[in-house]
Design an enzyme around this catalytic site. Structure first.
Site, PDB file in Angstrom:
ATOM      1  CG  ASP A   1      14.703  16.680  -3.203  1.00 45.23           C
ATOM      2  OD1 ASP A   1      15.313  15.623  -3.470  1.00 45.23           O
ATOM      3  OD2 ASP A   1      14.138  17.370  -4.068  1.00 45.23           O
TER       4      ASP A   1
ATOM      5  CG  ASN B   1      11.656   7.762  -3.287  1.00 45.49           C
ATOM      6  OD1 ASN B   1      11.630   8.188  -2.139  1.00 45.49           O
ATOM      7  ND2 ASN B   1      11.880   8.573  -4.330  1.00 45.49           N
TER       8      ASN B   1
HETATM    9  C1  FPP Z   1      15.832  12.626  -1.698  1.00 45.60           C
HETATM   10  O1  FPP Z   1      17.062  12.984  -2.262  1.00 45.60           O
HETATM   11  C2  FPP Z   1      16.019  11.755  -0.560  1.00 45.60           C
HETATM   12  C3  FPP Z   1      15.554  10.473  -0.457  1.00 45.60           C
HETATM   13  C4  FPP Z   1      14.785   9.822  -1.547  1.00 45.60           C
HETATM   14  C5  FPP Z   1      15.831   9.653   0.704  1.00 45.60           C
HETATM   15  C6  FPP Z   1      15.877  10.309   2.035  1.00 45.60           C
HETATM   16  C7  FPP Z   1      16.728   9.495   2.911  1.00 45.60           C
HETATM   17  C8  FPP Z   1      17.647   9.976   3.780  1.00 45.60           C
HETATM   18  C9  FPP Z   1      17.830  11.413   4.056  1.00 45.60           C
HETATM   19  C10 FPP Z   1      18.507   9.007   4.483  1.00 45.60           C
HETATM   20  C11 FPP Z   1      18.471   9.085   5.933  1.00 45.60           C
HETATM   21  C12 FPP Z   1      17.117   8.918   6.500  1.00 45.60           C
HETATM   22  C13 FPP Z   1      16.825   8.153   7.561  1.00 45.60           C
HETATM   23  C14 FPP Z   1      15.479   8.206   8.150  1.00 45.60           C
HETATM   24  C15 FPP Z   1      17.832   7.261   8.167  1.00 45.60           C
HETATM   25  P1  FPP Z   1      17.315  12.678  -3.803  1.00 45.60           P
HETATM   26  O2  FPP Z   1      18.017  11.380  -3.909  1.00 45.60           O
HETATM   27  O3  FPP Z   1      16.024  12.738  -4.571  1.00 45.60           O
HETATM   28  O4  FPP Z   1      18.254  13.858  -4.196  1.00 45.60           O
HETATM   29  P2  FPP Z   1      18.353  14.551  -5.639  1.00 45.60           P
HETATM   30  O5  FPP Z   1      17.073  15.296  -5.843  1.00 45.60           O
HETATM   31  O6  FPP Z   1      19.529  15.450  -5.485  1.00 45.60           O
HETATM   32  O7  FPP Z   1      18.586  13.451  -6.629  1.00 45.60           O
END
Ligand code: FPP
Length: 242
Positions: free
Chosen positions: A18, A66
């Site tokens: 996250d 998501n």
């Molecule tokens: C949460 O951060 C993250 C995700 C919803 C996506 C996770 C994906 C990756 C780390 C990309 C790479 C992964 C692979 C397997 C290639 P958020 O967007 O919720 O962050 P925030 O809480 O700061 O908004």
């Protein structure tokens, strides 16, 4: 510092990656740039996990919730996944990493299903280390699906209701043949499970860190393992029994 490769476990580490969006905003970038930056720690953590004797790494890459994000962001995440799978396949094969996935895989875009299928087939024979991607994954969906499958078997006379034990439920989850996570890491500062592996984490140790996922790396992964090794796991037993 103690040599963590000399200690046993954790065998299975699960991670809620996250903080990509906040990382991007803090850098004055758009959210997709945060997801892009999040691909690097995936590589670093996978290497560190293998080096430390972990045998399975489960990453929460896309949750059922998501899907509610803006269409562009969802598309961007799947493009990134396809790119990652294509560029990383060589290293997965070289390092003998088995790729697996849990979640409602049929709901993914065709390109993602295709890249995932190819990478899983090419690595299916490897046994020492598994990278398990949770994609369109949600525990409540997974548990409801398991209940439905069991109910169908009862209705058709294949089993009776008395046979529905915790083991029987576990066998209907996407994780049926996987060990439960020993350690769960969540980056980004929030201290919750967000519908991730609710059943499987019954006795899992948690490590929460404010570090945003793109800033996470080998050193903090090893710190999480150190923290795990300092804990006493009793699995509901009394101290002398554990
Ligand atoms: C949460 O951060 C993250 C995700 C919803 C996506 C996770 C994906 C990756 C780390 C990309 C790479 C992964 C692979 C397997 C290639 P958020 O967007 O919720 O962050 P925030 O809480 O700061 O908004």
């Amino acid at each position: 510092m103690t040599d963590i490769t000399q200690k046993t476990g954790p065998r299975h580490v699960a991670i809620i990656m996250d903080g990509n969006g906040r990382w991007a905003t803090r850098q004055g970038l758009e959210r997709p740039e945060g997801h892009k930056a999040g691909a690097e720690p995936v590589r670093a953590v996978m290497r560190a996990a293998r080096d430390c004797g972990v045998s399975m790494l489960t990453l929460y890459a896309f949750s059922t919730e998501n899907w509610g994000r803006p269409k562009d962001e969802v598309q961007g995440l799947f493009s990134l996944l396809v790119k990652y799978l294509k560029t990383e396949l060589k290293e997965l094969v070289e390092k003998q990493v088995r790729l697996r996935a849990i979640g409602d895989i049929d709901s993914l875009p065709h390109s993602a299903r295709h890249a995932l299928g190819a990478a899983m087939a090419a690595t299916a024979k490897y046994e020492k280390f598994t990278l398990n991607l949770a994609l369109s994954y949600g525990s409540r969906f997974e548990l409801a699906r398991a209940a439905r499958l069991l109910a169908e078997e009862v209705a058709s006379g294949q089993r009776d209701a008395q046979s529905i034990t915790p083991e029987a439920i576990g066998q209907k989850l996407w994780t049926a043949d996987m060990p439960d996570p020993d350690l769960l890491i969540r980056t980004g500062g929030d201290m919750r499970l967000s519908n991730f592996l609710l059943w499987q984490c019954a006795y899992t140790e948690f490590y929460f860190t404010p570090t945003l996922w793109p800033d996470f790396g080998e050193a903090e992964f090893k710190a999480a393992l150190e923290s795990f090794h300092s804990r006493e796991r009793r699995f509901g037993l009394a101290e002398a029994q554990g």
